[in-house]
Design an enzyme around this catalytic site. Structure first.
Site, PDB file in Angstrom:
ATOM      1  N   PHE A 147       0.814  -1.220   0.000  1.00  0.00           N
ATOM      2  CA  PHE A 147       0.000   0.000   0.000  1.00  0.00           C
ATOM      3  C   PHE A 147       0.848   1.270   0.000  1.00  0.00           C
ATOM      4  CE2 PHE A 147       0.913  -0.053   4.546  1.00  0.00           C
ATOM      5  CZ  PHE A 147       1.044   1.293   4.834  1.00  0.00           C
ATOM      6  N   LYS A 171      -1.058  -7.018  -9.204  1.00  0.00           N
ATOM      7  CA  LYS A 171      -2.042  -7.166  -8.122  1.00  0.00           C
ATOM      8  C   LYS A 171      -1.676  -6.106  -7.075  1.00  0.00           C
ATOM      9  CE  LYS A 171      -2.897  -8.427  -4.478  1.00  0.00           C
ATOM     10  NZ  LYS A 171      -3.283  -7.441  -3.425  1.00  0.00           N
ATOM     11  N   GLU A 174      -4.998  -3.923  -1.817  1.00  0.00           N
ATOM     12  CA  GLU A 174      -6.444  -3.698  -1.780  1.00  0.00           C
ATOM     13  C   GLU A 174      -6.800  -2.471  -0.940  1.00  0.00           C
ATOM     14  OE1 GLU A 174      -4.534  -5.999  -0.552  1.00  0.00           O
ATOM     15  OE2 GLU A 174      -5.525  -7.342   0.862  1.00  0.00           O
ATOM     16  N   SER A 224       5.444  -6.887   3.377  1.00  0.00           N
ATOM     17  CA  SER A 224       6.019  -7.202   4.695  1.00  0.00           C
ATOM     18  C   SER A 224       6.811  -8.516   4.639  1.00  0.00           C
ATOM     19  CB  SER A 224       4.889  -7.306   5.717  1.00  0.00           C
ATOM     20  OG  SER A 224       4.002  -8.328   5.320  1.00  0.00           O
ATOM     21  N   CYS A 279       9.556   1.922   3.417  1.00  0.00           N
ATOM     22  CA  CYS A 279      10.481   0.831   3.744  1.00  0.00           C
ATOM     23  C   CYS A 279      11.886   1.363   3.976  1.00  0.00           C
ATOM     24  CB  CYS A 279      10.503  -0.194   2.627  1.00  0.00           C
ATOM     25  SG  CYS A 279      11.120   0.506   1.106  1.00  0.00           S
ATOM     26  N   GLU A 383       9.372  -4.075  13.133  1.00  0.00           N
ATOM     27  CA  GLU A 383       9.062  -2.940  12.246  1.00  0.00           C
ATOM     28  C   GLU A 383       7.737  -2.333  12.692  1.00  0.00           C
ATOM     29  OE1 GLU A 383       7.783  -3.835   8.182  1.00  0.00           O
ATOM     30  OE2 GLU A 383       8.975  -2.130   7.485  1.00  0.00           O
TER      31      GLU A 383
HETATM   32  P1  NAD Z   1       1.619  -6.601   3.039  1.00  0.00           P
HETATM   33  O1  NAD Z   1       2.681  -7.630   3.117  1.00  0.00           O
HETATM   34  O2  NAD Z   1       0.506  -6.652   3.998  1.00  0.00           O
HETATM   35  O3  NAD Z   1       0.933  -6.626   1.573  1.00  0.00           O
HETATM   36  C1  NAD Z   1       1.697  -6.614   0.407  1.00  0.00           C
HETATM   37  C2  NAD Z   1       0.927  -7.331  -0.701  1.00  0.00           C
HETATM   38  O4  NAD Z   1       0.754  -8.692  -0.325  1.00  0.00           O
HETATM   39  C3  NAD Z   1      -0.456  -6.748  -0.947  1.00  0.00           C
HETATM   40  O5  NAD Z   1      -0.699  -6.703  -2.324  1.00  0.00           O
HETATM   41  C4  NAD Z   1      -1.383  -7.748  -0.248  1.00  0.00           C
HETATM   42  O6  NAD Z   1      -2.638  -7.837  -0.860  1.00  0.00           O
HETATM   43  C5  NAD Z   1      -0.630  -9.051  -0.383  1.00  0.00           C
HETATM   44  N1  NAD Z   1      -0.915  -9.976   0.719  1.00  0.00           N
HETATM   45  C6  NAD Z   1      -1.214  -9.644   2.007  1.00  0.00           C
HETATM   46  N2  NAD Z   1      -1.416 -10.759   2.739  1.00  0.00           N
HETATM   47  C7  NAD Z   1      -1.217 -11.819   1.912  1.00  0.00           C
HETATM   48  C8  NAD Z   1      -1.267 -13.231   2.083  1.00  0.00           C
HETATM   49  N3  NAD Z   1      -1.553 -13.776   3.259  1.00  0.00           N
HETATM   50  N4  NAD Z   1      -1.017 -14.009   1.020  1.00  0.00           N
HETATM   51  C9  NAD Z   1      -0.715 -13.482  -0.174  1.00  0.00           C
HETATM   52  N5  NAD Z   1      -0.659 -12.141  -0.405  1.00  0.00           N
HETATM   53  C10 NAD Z   1      -0.899 -11.321   0.625  1.00  0.00           C
HETATM   54  O7  NAD Z   1       2.380  -5.189   3.090  1.00  0.00           O
HETATM   55  P2  NAD Z   1       1.735  -3.728   3.196  1.00  0.00           P
HETATM   56  O8  NAD Z   1       1.203  -3.518   4.559  1.00  0.00           O
HETATM   57  O9  NAD Z   1       0.864  -3.464   2.021  1.00  0.00           O
HETATM   58  O10 NAD Z   1       3.061  -2.844   2.991  1.00  0.00           O
HETATM   59  C11 NAD Z   1       3.924  -2.492   4.031  1.00  0.00           C
HETATM   60  C12 NAD Z   1       5.107  -3.441   4.127  1.00  0.00           C
HETATM   61  O11 NAD Z   1       5.812  -3.460   2.884  1.00  0.00           O
HETATM   62  C13 NAD Z   1       6.133  -3.009   5.160  1.00  0.00           C
HETATM   63  O12 NAD Z   1       6.584  -4.147   5.839  1.00  0.00           O
HETATM   64  C14 NAD Z   1       7.239  -2.393   4.339  1.00  0.00           C
HETATM   65  O13 NAD Z   1       8.525  -2.414   4.939  1.00  0.00           O
HETATM   66  C15 NAD Z   1       7.209  -3.247   3.123  1.00  0.00           C
HETATM   67  N6  NAD Z   1       7.821  -2.585   1.982  1.00  0.00           N
HETATM   68  C16 NAD Z   1       9.058  -2.997   1.628  1.00  0.00           C
HETATM   69  C17 NAD Z   1       9.695  -2.376   0.575  1.00  0.00           C
HETATM   70  C18 NAD Z   1      11.068  -2.801   0.174  1.00  0.00           C
HETATM   71  O14 NAD Z   1      11.539  -2.315  -0.829  1.00  0.00           O
HETATM   72  N7  NAD Z   1      11.733  -3.672   0.890  1.00  0.00           N
HETATM   73  C19 NAD Z   1       9.062  -1.330  -0.117  1.00  0.00           C
HETATM   74  C20 NAD Z   1       7.785  -0.951   0.286  1.00  0.00           C
HETATM   75  C21 NAD Z   1       7.166  -1.584   1.342  1.00  0.00           C
END
Ligand code: NAD
Length: 507
Positions: A147, A171, A174, A224, A279, A383
């Site tokens: 997000f 994808k 959401e 994450s 991040c 985090e």
């Molecule tokens: P998230 O992991 O909750 O979601 C990321 C994606 O995974 C979304 O599209 C979501 O729909 C999908 N997803 C969520 N749960 C899932 C599951 N159980 N099975 C399959 N897909 C699933 O992350 P978020 O809250 O949207 O974003 C924040 C996180 O992203 C933080 O931890 C941040 O550090 C990380 N991030 C990392 C970088 C990097 O470059 N390392 C960059 C941006 C964000």
């Protein structure tokens, strides 16, 4: 209702599952998004698979020309796009513009794909034998994005993926699904053929379909760490190429000789910009020596009193940071603040006490500062992904370096110092993927690659830049020998005069 975009058209989803999309500044529901069912994702895969057959044969120059037009359209429409980002994410308009610029830079890089995808050539690897390599597209590839950067992160992926001849399914998160649809419409306007770029909204069901379908060749993920680990292992199980970027806990090491005002200004932006939902946000400052720690905390406390927190959208808005993404996330961040107090850290500034955080239905938490944090505390280990900065005190440089190296995450880090020798030692010894010297958020430019170490990245290749081109192509090595030509010499002789049963070596 927010829909899918498949085969260059908005496609309404018939899924029975949907969820609200909130305005984080007010807490009001502003829209709904359908969470695509398996069959809807499979339709996108089918369309992308068909489109690959022609898109992959189009000359790289013509593929890059589509991207050139897309770049111009992005520039023309950047204000409208920034407004969409800001309304669903909550970040301030100027920050949303910054996100678009960082994504646009990857488009600019991908415009040079005829050069980047050239492969290599060696004349005479053996007598009369030449060798060359081709960087071939993979097929249908997928991107799953978080997000916090609804435009920049997808643009770390798809410009290079489609420039190299793949077709792409995105994808998005959401929680803020609209901005990628705007990108899809601009790509169509730029002349991208049907089926090359598709957007499917959804959650785990959509992700699992992409991971398990054998037509999808590669998955690029950002989110994450627990989900990154899942994507990496599940993708590998189904034979896919995967790069999965995860969470972070980024440290800034402040040496006694640092320009203290410069370090404090850098920390303010890096810790509290985008409400800490980056991040590469700095969430830990490690100070060397008592005086450094005292001075830093005092200056940060003063600056925090001037931090402007409020609604992000609107071009005239001059706030420094907006709300968090959801009500649940606000509760989670507030819970971490309480846990820090309970574990014995010194709460210097409490963002929960910000009047807006108490009065508004939006998801605001003010800038928060902890001092005397230790490595055993949960607020240090995990985090938080909010506007919470922890200050750890170290006696000397070696101790500070060890603290950083012992953390399980290794995304980004920075050292603030006037000492070239300390900086040089730090850049070579720190176990982190992206390192800044007097630069707080060392996000590499598009023509370099982005990625962390340790539990911040799963997979060998980083994102965009040269690694991005490697990730979205596979090498083919071709070794060629032509029979001696009778046109040239007047006689035709076989080059293979006898059968050879030993391992071939070049002569
Ligand atoms: P998230 O992991 O909750 O979601 C990321 C994606 O995974 C979304 O599209 C979501 O729909 C999908 N997803 C969520 N749960 C899932 C599951 N159980 N099975 C399959 N897909 C699933 O992350 P978020 O809250 O949207 O974003 C924040 C996180 O992203 C933080 O931890 C941040 O550090 C990380 N991030 C990392 C970088 C990097 O470059 N390392 C960059 C941006 C964000």
């Amino acid at each position: 209702m927010i829909c899918n975009f498949i085969n260059n058209q908005s496609v309404e989803s018939h899924s029975e599952r949907q969820q609200p999309v909130y305005d984080p500044a007010t807490g009001e529901i502003q829209n709904h998004v359908k969470l695509s069912a398996k069959a809807e994702v499979e339709l996108a895969i089918q369309v992308a698979d068909k489109a690959f057959k022609t898109w992959s044969t189009i000359t790289p120059l013509n593929r890059s020309r589509v991207l050139f037009r897309f770049k111009a359209l992005l520039e023309e429409n950047r204000n409208e796009l920034a407004e969409i980002i800001s309304r669903e994410h909550g970040k301030v308009f100027s920050d949303a513009l910054g996100e678009i610029t960082r994504g646009l830079e990857v488009v600019e890089f991908a415009c040079g794909i005829p050069h980047l995808q050239k492969g290599e050539h060696s004349l005479n690897v053996g007598t009369g034998v030449d060798s060359h390599s081709l960087m071939m597209p993979l097929g249908v590839v997928a991107g799953i994005s978080p997000f916090n950067f609804p435009v920049m992160v997808p643009m770390w992926m798809f410009p290079i993926a489609i420039a190299t001849g793949n077709t792409f399914i995105l994808k998005p998160s959401e929680k803020n699904p609209s901005a990628p649809l705007f990108l899809a419409k601009l790509l169509k306007q730029a002349g991208l053929p049907d089926g090359v770029f598709n957007v499917v909204q959804g959650d785990k069901e959509a992700v699992d379909t992409l991971l398990q379908d054998e037509r999808v060749q590669a998955v690029s993920f950002v989110g994450s760490t627990p989900i990154a680990e899942y994507i990496y292992s599940e993708g590998a199980k189904y034979g896919k190429r995967v790069q999965a970027l995860g969470g972070a806990k980024n440290h800034m090491l402040v040496m006694p000789d640092a320009d203290m005002n410069g370090a404090v200004n850098a920390l303010m932006g890096a810790a509290y910009g985008a409400a800490g939902e980056r991040c590469m946000a700095i969430s830990v400052a490690v100070t060397v020596g008592e005086e450094t720690g005292d001075a830093l905390v005092r200056l940060l406390q003063d600056k925090l009193a001037t931090l402007k927190v409020g609604q992000g959208y609107g071009q005239e808005i001059e706030n420094d940071m907006g709300p968090l993404i959801t009500k649940e996330h606000k509760q989670k961040v507030s819970g971490y603040i309480q846990q820090g107090v309970d574990e014995g850290a010194t709460l210097v500034v409490d963002g929960r006490e910000l009047p807006l955080a108490k009065s508004s239905d939006g998801y605001f938490v003010g800038g928060t500062l902890f001092d005397n944090v230790t490595t055993e505390m949960t607020i240090y280990k995990e985090e938080i992904f909010g506007p919470v900065l922890c200050v750890l005190r170290a006696d000397n440089y070696q101790q500070a370096l060890k603290i950083i190296n012992d953390h399980e995450y290794g995304n980004g880090t920075a050292i603030f110092t006037a000492d070239g020798d300390a900086a040089r030692d730090f850049t070579s010894k720190v176990q982190v993927g992206m390192v800044g010297v007097n630069v707080p958020i060392p996000v590499p430019m598009a023509f370099h690659s982005f990625g962390g170490w340790k539990r911040s990245l799963f997979g060998p290749l980083h994102m965009h830049g040269p690694d991005g081109v490697r990730f979205f192509t596979r090498m083919k090595a071709i070794t060629t020998r032509w029979p001696e030509s009778d046109i040239k010499s007047g006689s035709k002789e076989s080059t293979q005069t006898q059968a050879e049963f030993v391992m071939p070596t070049m002569k």
